[in-house]
Design a protein around this motif. Structure first.
Motif, PDB file in Angstrom:
ATOM      1  N   MET A 282      -5.818   9.980   0.715  1.00 58.62           N
ATOM      2  CA  MET A 282      -6.079   8.582   0.367  1.00 58.62           C
ATOM      3  C   MET A 282      -6.246   7.766   1.649  1.00 58.62           C
TER       4      MET A 282
ATOM      5  N   ALA B 172       0.971   4.082  -2.942  1.00 54.16           N
ATOM      6  CA  ALA B 172       0.806   5.513  -2.665  1.00 54.16           C
ATOM      7  C   ALA B 172       1.943   6.309  -3.304  1.00 54.16           C
TER       8      ALA B 172
ATOM      9  N   VAL C 170      -8.521   5.825  -3.436  1.00 57.73           N
ATOM     10  CA  VAL C 170      -7.431   5.231  -4.226  1.00 57.73           C
ATOM     11  C   VAL C 170      -7.895   5.024  -5.667  1.00 57.73           C
TER      12      VAL C 170
ATOM     13  N   LYS D  47       0.831  -1.201   0.000  1.00 56.77           N
ATOM     14  CA  LYS D  47       0.000   0.000   0.000  1.00 56.77           C
ATOM     15  C   LYS D  47       0.869   1.257   0.000  1.00 56.77           C
TER      16      LYS D  47
ATOM     17  N   ARG E 230      -7.915   8.310  -7.544  1.00 58.06           N
ATOM     18  CA  ARG E 230      -6.587   8.771  -7.952  1.00 58.06           C
ATOM     19  C   ARG E 230      -6.096   7.982  -9.168  1.00 58.06           C
TER      20      ARG E 230
ATOM     21  N   CYS F 161      -7.852   0.272  -0.367  1.00 55.86           N
ATOM     22  CA  CYS F 161      -6.932  -0.553  -1.144  1.00 55.86           C
ATOM     23  C   CYS F 161      -6.718  -1.872  -0.394  1.00 55.86           C
TER      24      CYS F 161
ATOM     25  N   THR G 273      -9.168  -1.842  -5.460  1.00 61.90           N
ATOM     26  CA  THR G 273      -9.236  -0.462  -4.964  1.00 61.90           C
ATOM     27  C   THR G 273     -10.672   0.064  -5.015  1.00 61.90           C
TER      28      THR G 273
END
Length: 116
Positions: A62, A53, A85, A49, A88, A67, A81
């Motif tokens: 986030m 990121a 997340v 994770k 993004r 996730c 996800t």
């Protein structure tokens, strides 16, 4: 085209101590399914994770629980996800995420490559 690369390394014993000292931390970092795994696998999923990121540019806002690291029937790890997340990933136009996980000798390490 590669749009993001991330890597992370976790000292498993240190991760275990953090979870022992702060019991609610695991609930904020790991999904129910991830918390059922061994501490080595939990540390590896946290590292995954973190690496994701980083590959996504480490934007604020986030959520860790948006996730989850899962394994296919043949053992290949990948991400599921949602929420912050997934938003993004969509904003960056990412169409494929490669994930490699390893844990041995007291360490968990991961590598993530995002493609668009």
């Amino acid at each position: 085209m590669i749009v993001g690369i991330g890597t992370d390394l976790v000292v498993i014993e240190r991760f275990k101590r953090m979870l022992d000292e702060r019991p609610k931390l695991g609930e904020r970092l790991l999904t129910d399914g991830e918390r059922r795994l061994s501490v080595e696998s939990q540390a590896a999923r946290f590292a995954a994770k973190e690496a994701l990121a980083k590959a996504l540019g480490s934007p604020g806002g986030m959520r860790w629980l948006d996730c989850e690291v899962v394994r296919s029937d043949d053992g290949m790890p990948s991400f599921v996800t949602s929420g912050s997340v997934a938003a993004r990933i969509e904003a960056l136009g990412i169409t494929r995420i490669h994930l490699s996980i390893s844990h041995d000798g007291g360490y968990a390490t991961t590598m993530v490559v995002c493609e668009a």
